[in-house]
Design a protein around this motif. Sequence first.
Motif, PDB file in Angstrom:
ATOM      1  N   LEU A 238      35.755  48.032  53.313  1.00  0.00           N
ATOM      2  CA  LEU A 238      36.558  48.924  53.626  1.00  0.00           C
ATOM      3  C   LEU A 238      38.146  47.921  53.420  1.00  0.00           C
ATOM      4  N   ILE A 239      38.242  46.700  53.750  1.00  0.00           N
ATOM      5  CA  ILE A 239      39.190  45.809  53.543  1.00  0.00           C
ATOM      6  C   ILE A 239      39.528  45.687  52.337  1.00  0.00           C
ATOM      7  N   ARG A 240      38.589  45.600  51.281  1.00  0.00           N
ATOM      8  CA  ARG A 240      38.891  45.257  49.986  1.00  0.00           C
ATOM      9  C   ARG A 240      39.493  46.446  49.293  1.00  0.00           C
ATOM     10  N   HIS A 241      39.068  47.703  49.520  1.00  0.00           N
ATOM     11  CA  HIS A 241      39.477  48.880  49.396  1.00  0.00           C
ATOM     12  C   HIS A 241      40.819  49.229  49.505  1.00  0.00           C
ATOM     13  N   ALA A 242      41.138  48.799  50.974  1.00  0.00           N
ATOM     14  CA  ALA A 242      42.585  48.819  51.491  1.00  0.00           C
ATOM     15  C   ALA A 242      43.512  48.167  50.829  1.00  0.00           C
ATOM     16  N   ARG A 243      43.054  46.811  50.373  1.00  0.00           N
ATOM     17  CA  ARG A 243      44.081  45.921  49.515  1.00  0.00           C
ATOM     18  C   ARG A 243      44.323  46.671  48.082  1.00  0.00           C
ATOM     19  N   LYS A 244      43.005  47.155  47.693  1.00  0.00           N
ATOM     20  CA  LYS A 244      43.260  47.713  46.378  1.00  0.00           C
ATOM     21  C   LYS A 244      44.336  48.932  46.450  1.00  0.00           C
ATOM     22  N   THR A 245      44.197  49.561  47.644  1.00  0.00           N
ATOM     23  CA  THR A 245      45.064  50.729  47.815  1.00  0.00           C
ATOM     24  C   THR A 245      46.627  50.249  47.682  1.00  0.00           C
ATOM     25  N   MET A 246      46.795  49.358  48.457  1.00  0.00           N
ATOM     26  CA  MET A 246      48.327  48.600  48.564  1.00  0.00           C
ATOM     27  C   MET A 246      48.552  48.237  47.243  1.00  0.00           C
ATOM     28  N   THR A 247      47.813  47.432  46.410  1.00  0.00           N
ATOM     29  CA  THR A 247      48.059  47.321  45.131  1.00  0.00           C
ATOM     30  C   THR A 247      48.881  48.469  44.144  1.00  0.00           C
ATOM     31  N   ILE A 248      47.751  49.520  44.225  1.00  0.00           N
ATOM     32  CA  ILE A 248      48.039  50.839  43.456  1.00  0.00           C
ATOM     33  C   ILE A 248      49.393  51.481  44.173  1.00  0.00           C
ATOM     34  N   ILE A 249      49.529  51.391  44.979  1.00  0.00           N
ATOM     35  CA  ILE A 249      50.865  51.990  45.891  1.00  0.00           C
ATOM     36  C   ILE A 249      52.064  51.317  45.093  1.00  0.00           C
ATOM     37  N   LYS A 250      51.899  49.941  45.060  1.00  0.00           N
ATOM     38  CA  LYS A 250      53.191  49.048  44.752  1.00  0.00           C
ATOM     39  C   LYS A 250      53.181  49.418  43.160  1.00  0.00           C
ATOM     40  N   GLN A 251      52.196  49.552  42.324  1.00  0.00           N
ATOM     41  CA  GLN A 251      52.265  49.982  41.164  1.00  0.00           C
ATOM     42  C   GLN A 251      52.935  51.444  40.824  1.00  0.00           C
ATOM     43  N   ASN A 252      52.424  52.140  41.752  1.00  0.00           N
ATOM     44  CA  ASN A 252      53.150  53.551  41.646  1.00  0.00           C
ATOM     45  C   ASN A 252      54.666  53.278  41.760  1.00  0.00           C
ATOM     46  N   ILE A 253      55.072  52.641  43.078  1.00  0.00           N
ATOM     47  CA  ILE A 253      56.437  52.424  43.250  1.00  0.00           C
ATOM     48  C   ILE A 253      57.181  51.822  42.252  1.00  0.00           C
ATOM     49  N   ALA A 254      56.653  50.711  41.808  1.00  0.00           N
ATOM     50  CA  ALA A 254      57.098  50.095  40.561  1.00  0.00           C
ATOM     51  C   ALA A 254      57.418  51.029  39.416  1.00  0.00           C
ATOM     52  N   TRP A 255      56.496  51.819  39.091  1.00  0.00           N
ATOM     53  CA  TRP A 255      56.647  52.676  37.938  1.00  0.00           C
ATOM     54  C   TRP A 255      57.690  53.657  38.105  1.00  0.00           C
ATOM     55  N   ALA A 256      57.819  54.367  39.353  1.00  0.00           N
ATOM     56  CA  ALA A 256      58.881  55.418  39.365  1.00  0.00           C
ATOM     57  C   ALA A 256      60.225  54.709  39.342  1.00  0.00           C
TER      58      ALA A 256
ATOM     59  N   THR B 111      39.474  57.130  44.593  1.00  0.00           N
ATOM     60  CA  THR B 111      38.425  57.960  45.105  1.00  0.00           C
ATOM     61  C   THR B 111      37.286  57.638  45.133  1.00  0.00           C
ATOM     62  N   THR B 112      36.940  56.468  44.093  1.00  0.00           N
ATOM     63  CA  THR B 112      35.421  55.903  44.332  1.00  0.00           C
ATOM     64  C   THR B 112      35.758  54.629  45.027  1.00  0.00           C
ATOM     65  N   PHE B 113      34.797  54.507  46.147  1.00  0.00           N
ATOM     66  CA  PHE B 113      34.630  53.363  47.026  1.00  0.00           C
ATOM     67  C   PHE B 113      33.715  52.344  46.292  1.00  0.00           C
ATOM     68  N   SER B 114      34.268  51.228  45.966  1.00  0.00           N
ATOM     69  CA  SER B 114      33.719  50.372  45.274  1.00  0.00           C
ATOM     70  C   SER B 114      32.549  49.470  46.055  1.00  0.00           C
ATOM     71  N   GLU B 115      31.643  49.170  45.558  1.00  0.00           N
ATOM     72  CA  GLU B 115      30.293  48.504  46.318  1.00  0.00           C
ATOM     73  C   GLU B 115      30.474  47.213  46.328  1.00  0.00           C
ATOM     74  N   THR B 116      29.822  46.515  47.305  1.00  0.00           N
ATOM     75  CA  THR B 116      29.737  45.145  47.461  1.00  0.00           C
ATOM     76  C   THR B 116      28.146  44.745  47.257  1.00  0.00           C
ATOM     77  N   LYS B 117      28.204  43.832  46.326  1.00  0.00           N
ATOM     78  CA  LYS B 117      26.814  43.518  46.032  1.00  0.00           C
ATOM     79  C   LYS B 117      26.227  42.458  46.688  1.00  0.00           C
ATOM     80  N   ALA B 118      25.011  42.602  47.387  1.00  0.00           N
ATOM     81  CA  ALA B 118      24.615  41.353  48.060  1.00  0.00           C
ATOM     82  C   ALA B 118      24.265  40.227  47.340  1.00  0.00           C
ATOM     83  N   LYS B 119      24.602  39.151  47.999  1.00  0.00           N
ATOM     84  CA  LYS B 119      24.370  37.756  47.201  1.00  0.00           C
ATOM     85  C   LYS B 119      22.944  37.346  47.300  1.00  0.00           C
TER      86      LYS B 119
END
Length: 773
Positions: A707-725, A765-773
């Motif tokens: 969840l934390i990793r996906h939220a960070r990816k979300t903020m990266t994409i938001i910044k990309q979208n705003i930068a593009w606009a 829309t795809t929730f990335s998986e975390t692989k067990a070590k």
Amino acid sequence: MLTSTSTTEIFATEPNSPNPSWVILDTQDQWQAFSQPAGNDPTHSLVESSLLLDGLRCAACSGTIERGLSTLPGIVSARVSMSKKRASVIWSPALTKPSTILGAIQAMGYSANPASHNENQLNTTKKSRAAFWRWLVAGFCMMQVMMYASPSYFTKPGDITPDIAILLNWASWILSLPVLLFSSSTFFANAFRDLKHRQISMDLPVALGIAITFIVSSAATFAPHGWWGDKIYFDSLTMFVFFLLSARLIEVKLHSKTLGSMEALVSRIPENIERQNLDGSYTRVLNSQLKVGDIARVHIGEAFPADGKLVLGDTRVDESLLTGESTPIQKNLHDKVVAGSYNLGQTVNIVLEAIGESTQYGQIVNLINQAAIEKPRLSQLADRVARPFLFFVILSAAVAAALLWHTDPARALMTAAAVLIVTCPCALSLATPAAMLASASAFVKRGILIRRLQAIESIANIDTVIFDKTGTLTEDHIEVQSITYKQGLTENDALALAAAVAQHSMHPVSRALVSANQQNSDQSSITLTNIQEVVGAGISATLQANTAHADLINSHLKLGSAKFCGVVEPSERSQQVFLTDANGWLATFSLHEAVKHNAALAIQQLKDANLSVELLSGDQAHTVVNTAKEIGITQFQAACSPQDKLSRLHALKQQGKNILMVGDGLNDGPILASAHVSIAMGKGVPLTLAHADYVLLNGDISQIPQLIRHARKTMTIIKQNIAWAIVYNVVCIPLAFFGVLSAWLAGLGMAVSSIIVVLNALRLTTFSETKAK
């Protein structure tokens, strides 16, 4: 230049004349169908209504409605979601009524109706068909106009005789009329509404651009020797209308995909079900006619209409959209089933125990709708920027036309049209909500509910994670391992008394005692009053009737920790809970709780993400030490009261830490509310009591690092979208201003800009998986 005006001025110039059919909604039994008690109203005198809106085109529209409704008497707040075309209005039935609210929205130039899933589905289908036909007509006419315009691009001067050239121009003009009058009708209707109410939205510059292009081209067609010249731009006109409509069509399709899981969840309750009659026969009735206590027959493949208990048959149940667990669950006679889950085994009968919004499903749907309506901080910023930006665009177009007017009026007007069309605040407005709603959709697929979209940004910025222990890091099905009790009592006596007190709490330990006592018959005469729970410590109660042991048991009971009950802290290494009365000790219950199998992996993944991890628990020291060592937490504190937890939280805040709190959602209410962002384990806890930003329905702790990793990816994409606009507008507006971009290229650029933003958000829309070590 257009200037904004207040809603008061709007109503002063145009009387409110609501639809007469809305008056029927003013009775309480009618507005309750699309309303619920306001969640933050302690007086219970306010209600929150959900409305479907039509006519919204950009962020400025939502702001207009919010500001307009907020000025009306009786309206406490209004929130508009551009993405879902919904409004959430909190109002006082004593001061206003639904017909007044709907009439106010109508007077602002929009339309609104009570929200229900069926109405939403019908409206969406109707609008989709109309949009498709507008797009189809624009595409067909564009191809024909391009065919008539192509000779002017591929022939030399003099190859086409004047009469043929005029004929081709007139053919292009006739074919452009359907594009202007039908395909572009929504642009003009919304622009007219803006002018009427002295406001502005994205459709106003678009409509101006279309009108200017058509007028200039028509003048050249009717009188080719005038000052406007003989150049026509019908090909550009039809092309950019087609491009704009294509972008909106694709945008809607992609957006519906991002919300697919959320909408699927909202639509799971069946419209009708078979209800058992008094004579044992069955009648199919609407779901709205069901009452608590009814018996319903649910066939294979049907969804359960309410929360209930199996009273005939056993089956397998799919609860994947409710919990994120894809494996069907076996349900036997007397087992509980939840509304919205699918019957996969055989036809069964259930007795209904909770219906409508009181079901777990109803609470989930409310959380989803509230989250979709709530505006995150970045989205609010985009809304504030959109309105002045549109004024700037219109002013720029006017300046561009003025600078070129004396040299080439036709070119001046077409340059202004290009400036108006190329602008894209839509991309800026879509940048944040598109990405966050895509992530919310991914969360729902995994059984993670989000209460507010702003929590995505909050959890992406955390650096410290604090865990509660019981029900969070450990399994919530604690077992009673052994019981010691006062001489003169029996084990059943002690367990019955403890369970009678514990049944008034949702704490996992209390549930364990109640579960252990289910087969005990020695509880019928136990009546308690003055029940009070001290969060994190225990429960006190007054015993009213216990004739069997009146000489041994005082009426003032306490159940909880050693400190709460006033007994000596035990020396043995096991978790214990105590039962006492005013005279002292009555019983000790030794408990066993297993650490969740994936807890250690989750803790290690959080550490790998450079996050500090702490454990704060109200349990005894030896229990907390053992749990912390087993899962790899080195920073922990035992025997914490709620105030101790808050003190630690405030100390970390003073150090500048951004804190995520993870708890059971009920007993950790104060600290969950005080943390920067919080997660509740929703399994077994009423969602209305889970005061957290996120709720893990299946209690799977391993999803927290993801969840934390996906939220960070979300903020990266938001910044990309705003930068593009921003980059798009910074580059394209000057190009259009200086005449480098033609009108059709401007339309293509605007369409592509919006699509890029939505496509980029679709990656979430795809929730990335975390692989067990």
